[in-house]
Structures are given as C-alpha cells and as structure tokens.
Design an enzyme around this catalytic site. Structure first.
Site, short mmCIF file in Angstrom:
data_model
loop_
_atom_site.label_atom_id
_atom_site.label_comp_id
_atom_site.label_asym_id
_atom_site.label_seq_id
_atom_site.Cartn_x
_atom_site.Cartn_y
_atom_site.Cartn_z
N GLY A 240 0.84 -1.20 0.00
CA GLY A 240 0.00 0.00 0.00
C GLY A 240 0.87 1.25 0.00
O GLY A 240 0.72 2.12 -0.82
N GLY A 469 1.28 -6.58 3.82
CA GLY A 469 2.58 -7.20 3.64
C GLY A 469 3.49 -6.92 4.82
O GLY A 469 4.63 -7.38 4.87
N ASN A 630 8.13 -9.23 16.26
CA ASN A 630 8.58 -10.38 15.48
C ASN A 630 9.81 -9.97 14.67
O ASN A 630 9.68 -9.31 13.64
CB ASN A 630 7.47 -10.87 14.55
CG ASN A 630 7.91 -12.08 13.74
OD1 ASN A 630 8.99 -12.65 13.99
ND2 ASN A 630 7.11 -12.46 12.77
N THR A 633 9.55 -10.53 10.59
CA THR A 633 8.79 -9.61 9.75
C THR A 633 9.29 -8.17 9.94
O THR A 633 9.22 -7.36 9.01
CB THR A 633 7.28 -9.70 10.05
OG1 THR A 633 7.06 -9.68 11.46
CG2 THR A 633 6.69 -10.98 9.47
N GLY A 701 6.93 2.06 16.17
CA GLY A 701 6.74 1.61 14.80
C GLY A 701 8.04 1.58 14.01
O GLY A 701 8.98 2.30 14.33
N GLY A 703 7.70 0.64 10.27
CA GLY A 703 7.33 0.38 8.88
C GLY A 703 7.89 1.38 7.89
O GLY A 703 8.11 1.05 6.73
N GLU A 704 8.09 2.61 8.33
CA GLU A 704 8.57 3.64 7.42
C GLU A 704 10.00 4.05 7.71
O GLU A 704 10.68 4.64 6.86
CB GLU A 704 7.62 4.84 7.47
CG GLU A 704 6.25 4.45 6.92
CD GLU A 704 5.14 5.42 7.25
OE1 GLU A 704 4.92 6.35 6.48
OE2 GLU A 704 4.45 5.20 8.27
MO1 MOS Z 1 1.93 5.29 5.43
S1 MOS Z 1 2.54 6.67 4.02
O1 MOS Z 1 1.11 6.22 6.60
O2 MOS Z 1 1.04 4.08 4.68
#
Ligand code: MOS
Length: 737
Positions: A240, A469, A630, A633, A701, A703-704
């Site tokens: 996404g 993902g 984890n 991941t 977090g 993820g970014e």
């Molecule tokens: Mo992120 S750019 O908040 O999916």
C-alpha cells in the site's frame, strides 16, 4: 510488568497461503461472478468533456452500460484527502482537471469486452493547456499556511537573535545547497482493485485497503447508505505504502454501478491507470543551509522547501517540518514550506511522507558540512545530538540513536572509511562509504481487539486492522499467543474486515503499537469472562469455587483442586465460545514526551569509473524501535524501507510532460524500480530498548523508518567514492560521468 525480553523470529502465519496462491486479494474474489468495469481516462491535461460518443461502445458485445458525465452514477458529498484522495467525485461534472482523470466507466460481462468497448468511446474535449511543470511553477508557489499542525514558516531562534540569516551570518562555517527530486509512484505489486456486491440493500466491497473502516465510511457517505450496511473486506493487501489509505474513484464507481445494474461489479486498475487514478509523492525542491562553529556545533539550520500539489487537492510532501524540525540540536532552526499547485493527479501519503525527501536534504547537507569541516560524519551527528525536542522542551521517551551510530559503525567497519573522496578503488570500480540518520515519529491510535476462546481449543484474536505485507497477521498471532499463554498454532488471527473490532487500520507505522495494547486488554477481559463462567455456571467442573482461588494459566483454569482447559470448560457448558473486547488508546504521556523511532544507515557503493554505473554493495541499518514483536517480519520492514530508499536514490521518478500533463513513463518498463539484482545484502540489527513510556509493550513503529535517510546514505557514499555530489535525484549514471 510486561515481559519485554527479545522475542524469537516467527515465520509469517499467512506465508503458506501466499506462496501457494491461497491468499485471496480483492481481484481474486470471484464467488459472486462479477461483471467487469473498465475506467475511461481523460487524454487532455485540463478543460472539459464537451461530448462523448458512446453508441459504438454500447453496441459492443457484452456491454451492460457506459457511465459518463452525461450518464453519471450518483455520488454524494465531496471528496477530501483523508477519505477520498481528491476534492471532487467522479462523473459528477464534465470538468477535466488533469491528464488521466476518470471520465467514464464501461461495464461488460468480461474484462476484455469492457476494455475493447472503452476503446470505441469517442471523446470531444474543450481543452486548455495544463500547468504541469514543477520548475515553472516555483515562481508562483503559495503558502499552505500550516504544515503538520505548525506554521508553514517556523522560526525557533535563540534569545537575542533577530533572524535565521543573522544566525547564519555569525556562523564560522556555512554550507548551502539545493536538492531536487521528481514525483514518484508507490507502485504496489498488487494493483488497486475492487469487487462490489449488493445483497438486500447491504453492500460488501472486496477492496485492497490500509483501512477497511475508512473505506467503509467513504463508501457509505458517497452512496448515501447507513454505515452499518457497508462492509469492506480486505484480508490481504499486496502493498500500500500510503496509497491504499484514501478511497479513490474506482471503488465508488464499482459500488454505484453494482447498485444500478443489480450485478456485482469488479474494477481492477491497469498498471498505467494506477499512475493517475491513485496518488503519488510530490516533487520536491529544497534548500538546506547549515551554519556551524569550527568544531561542528550547529549554530543555524535553515530548511526551505517547495512541494508539488494538485489543483484537485490531496496531500503534499512536507520535508522540513518532518526532519530539520527536531532531528539535531541547533541554537536556531528555521523551516519554510511552500507548495506549487499543478494540474496533475493529487499526491497522497507515500512511505515516510516528508521524511523521505527531507532526510535526503538534511542528511546530505550534514555530509557536505562534515566534508567542509574535515569532521567525521558520525562525529558531526554526535556533536549535535538532540536530547530534547526543539521548541517543546520535552525529552524523548526513549532514544538510543547514539547506540545506533556506535553499533552500526562497528558492524559495518566504518573505521576503514577514507575521509577524502576517490581514495579507494577496486579494478575499474571506485569504492565509497556513507552514512545517514533515520528517524520517524512513533504514532499510536485508539484500537480495539476481540478475543474469543472457541470450543475447538483455539483462540481468535481479531481487529479491523490491515496487513499490507507488513506482518500484521503474524503480529496479532504472536501477541495473542503471549497474552493468552497459548502456543502460536492455537491462535487464529483475523483482520482486514470493517465489521471486526474497531481499528483505524495500518498507516503512520502505527498498527502494531496501536493494536498490541488492545490485544492485551482484550485477552484480560476474555480471561475474566472465562473465569466468571467457570465459577458461576452450574455445569462447570469449577462451579462454586472461590473466584479468588481460580486463575487462568496457559489456556487452563486452575482451581484449588483441579484444572481444566478452556475447550473442556466450553464443552461442559455447551458453549461454542466465550469472547470479550478490549480497547487501548494513548494517554497523558503524549504531552510529556516525544516519541520517535531512530536508526542509522551505513552504506558501501561502487561506481564504475568508465560508465558511471552506481551499485550499492552492502548496507548496515541499526534500528532503535523499542521492543520488536517479530524480528523476522520486522527485518522485512526495514529491508523493504531501505530498498525504497535505494529506488529513491538511484532509480525512481515519474516524468510529467510539461505541455500535456501526461505521465510519460506510467508503466513498469519505463518507471524503474529496484529489482533483486539491484539490492545488496542488508545487515539489519535491532537494539533492544523497550519503550514502555510509549505503550506497555514497549514497541514503537518501524514500517517507514528504514526509508528515512537511506537515499542520503547512498548519495553520501557515492560522494565518498567519486568526489561528485549529485543533488538531483535519482543519481543516474549520466550524472556521474
Ligand atoms: Mo503510510 S505513508 O502512513 O502508509
């Protein structure tokens, strides 16, 4: 006390489904035998549709309907950036705002019939020249007013300092440079897709989304139906990166067409259509000026940026306010953000929105300053290490960025770096090393989770979050297993459905940190309900026991005289299951601390001295993200983020034709993305400092985070290898010749 000991790596619980083709994405939903919609897009960059000749298309085999501005599907309300990516709704008027805007939907029995019929539609435009050139638009840039909740022009100056320029003028050393990057597209592997099914006035939409609940809300509003009658199902999402947060035109039209035709409708965007029907990252031009004492202490940071924005709304890339705002200690900080409004599709959030570009500017500028001062780049960053958040006076809840630098430098072998460029060669390759800092705010949202003990001996842990993902299926299972004291295979995670326990979804790198504490709360509530039944239900083997003497332990209820598994208890009671919902939300800690995930990238590149070809040969990324749920991941998230940065540094860019507003490379042959051959070994190391001031799990977090600074580390390594400072991304070989 929560157990925050490092956890063991766990394989994706959805991995087998994915590699065997068993995972159903939105476009795989065929149970309702949908008919197919194909979007018609404008082929001019600005103006209006004067007439559309749909006669041939309507006569074409299999065609059920051709919807156009002259025969619209009724949609209500108005778009907005958060729910719908743009400020207009499709087919409600004849205006053409940009090249590739939706102007029609052809519905036919098969995809091929719809596509072929779409080619038969004749469109007559009243066309005007679009404003589509970002460089030309700089001169008429405007002030967005506020950025990230703060003024678009923000000065944090030391006492007695009148302006940032005054501070720069008194600095012993200054560097100033302008950095540019083109617009970029998310290009998730799964194209955007929707299948809309109505049954008795209830709408079910299978739709790849980062937020089933936001999508359901957008659909309910646009279609004028009760929110409770809209269900969005999205168990698997093939990437996404922010672009599956807004609800774009295709689900609105699919749902409206399905209602009008009385048939389920499926709309799958082609790769080319995703470039204009959905969002992208703004183009950015930014100037970073640093003033410092001779010893490297920063006196002034001035960060000024322009970002492209669309005349149709959307969000824009906020580079200074997400990076220079707080990353280093400086006596004076000045930020300025302006926007260049163009007749292009609306930009939206894209992984590390703001930080991706801003970190390239700031972290490259620091490298330029380090070179100017003759100071090691790591030393320069440690010299300007921030311990309080500038202008807010609050400390970080947990910050171990210094440890990231130390551990990263050691793992990578930074001490072997030659400070002067062009010193290291290997045959025809120039070899260089560079580094940069990563930082991304730790976000946390309110979330709910439902835990259900089932008579089959398994427990379900469910919430309306998403797994794009990112590993959320596995994170839910791991946290559920921990909270319930059950082995992983006795926990059934459920997500990606707007009817599950409320959860705003997966974005802002906040899904794990938001959902995790709610897992604990729900598990405790479900255990309490189980215990209550055990002592109060007369068919229970523990009936009548003193509640204080019965406890839950690893799936069993342990009383003074006997213990009983929950499946056995439910069997005795004749119940299929017992469940409870738990919720968690940020508390007063939010005002007392700054919450940020940190990291450090170290990079080695080789640049061919004859062809200019740059290759990243290895990277080390050390992450301070709090407790890691984890490691397996999580590593995937960091490696994916680094690869995102590699694309930013060396490959990616969407080319908008200035005269037409057309995106000239809207396909995966011409839009270059990193492939496996471009990706070096990435050594990811997680520090283990649980951040329990942020949430009880101690997890922030990640993820970014991996994207932030990765491109700068690569560019800085290229400078070290070649002595060439390329400030215009992507760094292609022609710029190194
Ligand atoms: Mo992120 S750019 O908040 O999916």
């Amino acid at each position: 006390m929560p157990d925050t000991a490092p956890r063991t790596p766990v394989n994706r619980v959805d991995g087998r489904l994915k590699v065997t083709g068993g995972a159903r994405y939105a476009a795989d939903q065929l149970d309702d035998r949908p008919v197919h919609g194909y979007l018609l897009l404008s082929t001019v960059g600005r103006g209006s549709v004067r007439a559309m000749d749909v006669a041939a298309a309507e006569r074409s085999p299999g065609v059920l309907a051709v919807f156009t501005p002259a025969r619209p599907l009724r949609l209500l309300g108005r778009g907005n950036a958060f729910l719908i990516g743009h400020d207009w709704l499709p087919l409600q008027d004849a205006e053409v705002r940009y090249h590739g805007q939706v102007i029609g939907l052809v519905v036919a029995e098969t995809f091929e019939q719809a596509r072929d019929a779409a080619a038969l539609v004749g469109v007559e435009y009243a066309a005007r020249p679009p404003a589509a050139s970002f460089p030309d638009g700089i001169a008429r840039a405007t002030d967005p007013g506020r950025v990230n909740g703060e003024p678009s022009v923000l000065s944090l100056l030391a006492d007695g300092v009148g302006s940032i320029d005054e501070a720069l003028a008194t600095s012993a050393v200054t560097v100033s440079a302008t950095y540019t990057q083109p617009i970029k597209h998310h290009n998730a592997m799964e194209p955007h897709a929707t299948v809309a099914v109505w049954r008795d006035g209830d709408l079910t939409v299978y739709h790849g989304t980062q937020s089933a609940s936001l999508t359901a809300g957008a659909l309910a509003t646009a279609l004028g139906v009760e929110p409770a009658r809209v269900r969005v199902v999205s168990p698997h999402v093939g990437g996404g990166f922010g672009n599956k947060i807004p609800t774009w035109a295709h689900p609105l039209l699919a749902a409206a067409a399905a209602r009008e035709l009385g048939r389920p409708v499926k709309v799958v965007l082609t790769r080319e259509q995703t470039f204009t029907v959905t969002g992208h990252r703004s183009a950015v031009r930014q100037t970073v000026t640093l003033g410092a004492h001779r010893d490297g202490r920063l006196v002034a940071v001035r960060h000024e940026a322009y970002a492209s924005q669309s005349s149709s709304g959307g969000t824009f890339e906020a580079s200074p306010h997400t990076t220079s705002r707080y990353l280093y200690r400086s006596e004076n900080i000045h930020l300025s953000q302006r926007i260049v409004t163009l007749d292009v599709p609306p930009p939206t959030w894209m992984r590390a929105p703001g930080q991706e570009s801003g970190s390239f500017g700031l972290e490259t500028a620091l490298d330029e300053l380090a070179a100017e001062l003759g100071v090691d780049p790591v030393t320069l960053r440690m010299t300007n290490y921030a311990t309080v958040y500038a202008g807010r006076g609050v400390p970080w809840s947990s910050k171990h960025l210094d440890e990231c630098y130390r551990v990263g430098a050691r793992r990578f072998g930074w001490s072997r770096r030659e400070a002067a460029p062009r010193r290291v060669t290997d045959g025809e390759w120039l070899v260089g090393m560079g580094m940069a800092t990563a930082a991304y705010p730790a976000e946390r949202f309110a979330a709910s989770v439902r835990v259900r003990f089932a008579a089959d001996g398994r427990a379900t842990v469910s919430s309306a979050t998403a797994d794009l993902g990112t590993g959320m299926w596995t994170v839910l299972a791991v946290l559920g297993a921990e909270a319930l004291g059950l082995p992983l295979d006795r926990v059934r995670p459920e997500l990606g459905d707007s009817t599950l326990a409320p959860n705003i979804g997966a974005f802002g790198s906040g899904a794990t940190a938001s959902t995790g504490p709610a897992v604990t709360a729900a598990a405790e509530a479900a255990k309490a309900e189980l215990l209550r039944l055990a002592v109060t239900h007369e068919r229970s083997p523990l009936y009548g026991a003193d509640p204080a003497a019965v406890r839950y332990d690893g799936g069993r209820l342990v009383g003074p005289e006997r213990r009983i598994g929950f499946a056995e208890l439910l069997g005795a009671l004749g119940l299929a299951g017992v469940e409870a919902t738990g919720s968690a939300a940020p508390g007063p800690e939010a005002g007392r601390y700054a919450f940020t995930s940190f990291g450090a990238h170290f990079c080695e590149v080789r640049v061919n001295r004859f062809t200019g070809e740059p290759r990243v040969t290895r990277m080390t990324t050390v992450v301070d993200g709090g407790a890691i749920v984890n490691p397996k991941t999580a590593r995937g998230q960091i490696v994916g983020g680094v690869i995102f940065g590699l694309g930013q540094a060396l490959l990616e860019g969407s080319h908008v034709e200035p005269e037409t507003g057309r995106i000239a490379n809207a396909n995966l042959a011409d839009y270059l993305l990193p492939v496996n051959a471009d990706v070096p070994p990435v050594d990811v190391h997680f520090l283990d400092f649980p951040d329990t001031l942020f949430n009880p799990m101690g997890a922030r977090g990640i993820g970014e985070l991996g994207t932030v600074g990765a491109a700068a580390a690569i560019g800085n390594a290229i400078y070290n290898a070649t002595g060439r400072r390329v400030r215009d991304l992507p760094i292609t070989l022609d710029k190194l010749l």
